[in-house]
Design an enzyme around this catalytic site. Structure first.
Site, PDB file in Angstrom:
ATOM      1  N   PHE A  39      33.932 -12.810 -27.304  1.00  0.00           N
ATOM      2  CA  PHE A  39      34.385 -13.533 -28.501  1.00  0.00           C
ATOM      3  C   PHE A  39      33.279 -13.417 -29.537  1.00  0.00           C
ATOM      4  O   PHE A  39      32.119 -13.721 -29.233  1.00  0.00           O
ATOM      5  CB  PHE A  39      34.616 -15.022 -28.220  1.00  0.00           C
ATOM      6  CG  PHE A  39      34.787 -15.834 -29.490  1.00  0.00           C
ATOM      7  CD1 PHE A  39      36.051 -16.137 -29.961  1.00  0.00           C
ATOM      8  CD2 PHE A  39      33.681 -16.267 -30.228  1.00  0.00           C
ATOM      9  CE1 PHE A  39      36.213 -16.860 -31.150  1.00  0.00           C
ATOM     10  CE2 PHE A  39      33.836 -16.984 -31.418  1.00  0.00           C
ATOM     11  CZ  PHE A  39      35.108 -17.280 -31.874  1.00  0.00           C
ATOM     12  N   GLU A  40      33.639 -13.024 -30.737  1.00  0.00           N
ATOM     13  CA  GLU A  40      32.694 -13.066 -31.853  1.00  0.00           C
ATOM     14  C   GLU A  40      33.504 -13.199 -33.123  1.00  0.00           C
ATOM     15  O   GLU A  40      34.533 -12.537 -33.270  1.00  0.00           O
ATOM     16  CB  GLU A  40      31.914 -11.742 -31.993  1.00  0.00           C
ATOM     17  CG  GLU A  40      30.885 -11.460 -30.942  1.00  0.00           C
ATOM     18  CD  GLU A  40      30.226 -10.079 -31.128  1.00  0.00           C
ATOM     19  OE1 GLU A  40      30.894  -9.129 -31.577  1.00  0.00           O
ATOM     20  OE2 GLU A  40      29.034  -9.969 -30.835  1.00  0.00           O
TER      21      GLU A  40
END
Ligand SMILES: Nc1nc2c(ncn2[C@@H]2O[C@H](COP(=O)(O)OP(=O)(O)OP(=O)(O)O)[C@@H](O)[C@H]2O)c(=O)[nH]1
Ligand SMILES: *[C@@H]1O[C@H](CO)[C@@H](O)[C@H](O)[C@H]1NC(C)=O
Ligand SMILES: *[C@@H]1O[C@H](CO)[C@@H](O)[C@H](O)[C@H]1NC(C)=O
Ligand SMILES: [Mg+2]
Length: 402
Positions: A289-290
């Site tokens: 996740f980013e």
């Protein structure tokens, strides 16, 4: 004979009418027949069919009225940011990425309709494109990775790299013998943001196959990043598997010696090191996740950093992951205030869950994660350290989740 036939036809017609009548009447009577079983004993007198005014609190309702928090509008007002989702995937990842897209759309993107870029070292097939295009509410774009971004650089000694894979296989290090996993980590570390399709955007949100989102996100996370001067963000943090990065920190130290101008004052060194930078504590943000800023990744500082690490060879002579590579860059080359923890984005990527601390928030945002699964305050999480680095108070009630 003709008379009997007419008689038979009449009987069949009558039977059909009876069956139809039965269905019509049962579909409307069944629910009301069950209705009393839902009502509380206090509410003995059956209430009129259209439910009473919800504001009338004097009566105990038969069911819990769901008048809190109406569903958000299908499309949020306002301008859109210069932003896209981005996914690196193989054709064989189709049905797992389909699940991820569905989560992201249901919880967020159906309100915002951002684009989605798919990248692959191979050509995407028609089925992949057809299914993902149908699922994404924004535009979809499909890119093939140029071969020079997905191959051994000429300065890598192939025999040495092959020997390492053999050793890591024996030690049973996860993905230790995989070539493609190494290309993937190197690509995510240094190239995805330079793909021609990504040059059109300033912000990205990375999504991997088989992830889940557990709460509604009713605001524009990209706008939040821009308005609050954030450049990088995370939801889960943890300690890296040491055997995959034995010399990474030395390579980082070589880089910071050669380029002291890229190390920012007021950075998050405290998150990465317990002895002022002498050694790495292996804390990193989990990069599956980013949400982040692409112009930062395309900056001279980041490119110098990546080139320096790339030449050190650890993507192939060890098994450096893009998570520690991104995290160390963010930790040293961004001001600590530029890294954001999205506590409100409830998220799962096997095997960890981030479920927001605080019941009020979870109820208000229709979260469906089990708070017991929250990893944040577990001993293997680095999120408490992030709070301490930033002198932030931990969310109320965190002790109960430790
Ligand atoms: N095109 C392409 N994509 C890949 C390849 N290997 C991995 N990916 C993608 O790169 C991302 C990371 O790979 P994963 O296999 O999820 O790696 P991981 O998250 O460390 O491990 P998992 O626990 O298996 O999820 C995912 O989006 C994958 O779809 C590959 O060889 N080709
Ligand atoms: C979006 O961002 C990219 C990269 O910064 C830039 O080149 C492009 O012009 C921007 N597009 C718009 C519409 O602002
Ligand atoms: C760091 O630099 C030194 C001196 O040039 C070199 O010997 C060493 O191999 C480098 N370390 C890494 C991990 O690149
Ligand atoms: Mg994954």
């Amino acid at each position: 004979m003709a008379g009997t036939q007419r008689y038979l036809r009449y009987i069949i017609f009558a039977l059909i009418c009876l069956i139809l009548l039965f269905f019509i009447s049962s579909s409307s009577t069944v629910p009301s027949a069950n209705w009393p079983s839902y009502s509380s004993p206090v509410d003995a007198v059956p209430s009129p069919q259209p439910p009473q005014d919800p504001k009338d609190a004097s009566q105990t309702p038969a069911t819990t009225p769901n008048d809190a928090g109406k569903l958000p509008p299908a499309t949020a007002d306002g301008d859109r940011m210069n932003a896209t989702f981005v996914t690196l995937a193989r054709n064989s990842d189709l049905w797992e990425i389909a699940k991820s897209i569905r989560h992201v759309e249901d919880r967020f993107n159906r309100k915002f309709n951002y684009d989605w870029v798919f990248l692959n070292d191979d050509d995407f097939n028609d089925e992949f494109k057809k299914v993902t295009t149908a699922l994404v509410s924004g535009k979809t774009k499909y890119g093939k990775i140029p071969t020079n971004h997905w191959e051994f650089p000429d300065f890598i000694d192939q025999d040495r790299a092959a020997k390492v894979r053999e050793e890591m296989k024996e030690k049973k290090i996860i993905y230790g013998d995989s070539i493609s996993y190494r290309h993937m980590c190197r690509y995510e570390s240094g190239f995805f943001f330079r793909h021609p399709l990504m040059l059109d955007y300033e912000w990205y949100w990375r999504v991997e196959p088989s992830i889940e989102l557990y709460c509604d996100i009713n605001y524009d996370t990209f706008k939040y990043m821009a308005e609050n001067k954030k450049k990088y963000s995370f939801v889960l943090s943890l300690y890296e598997y040491v055997e995959t990065i034995p010399t990474l920190w030395n390579a980082v130290k070589n880089f910071t010696q050669a380029h002291p101008e890229h190390v920012v004052e007021g950075n998050s060194m405290k998150f990465l090191s317990d002895d002022g930078g002498e050694t790495y504590n292996h804390c990193h943000f989990w990069s599956n996740f980013e949400i982040g800023n692409l112009d930062w990744l395309r900056s001279k500082a980041y490119i110098d950093y990546f080139d320096s690490l790339d030449h050190a060879g650890g993507f192939f002579y060890e098994r450096w992951g893009d998570a520690p590579v991104h995290s160390i860059a963010a930790g040293l080359m961004l001001k600590k205030e530029e890294i954001h923890f999205f506590n409100d984005i409830a998220y799962y990527h096997v095997p960890f869950t981030h479920c927001p601390t605080g019941e009020e928030y979870r109820l208000k945002h229709k979260c469906h994660c089990n708070p017991k699964d929250n990893f944040d305050w577990n001993g293997y999480s680095c999120t408490a350290r992030y709070y301490e680095t930033n002198n932030m108070d931990k969310p109320a009630g965190y002790e109960k989740e430790q």
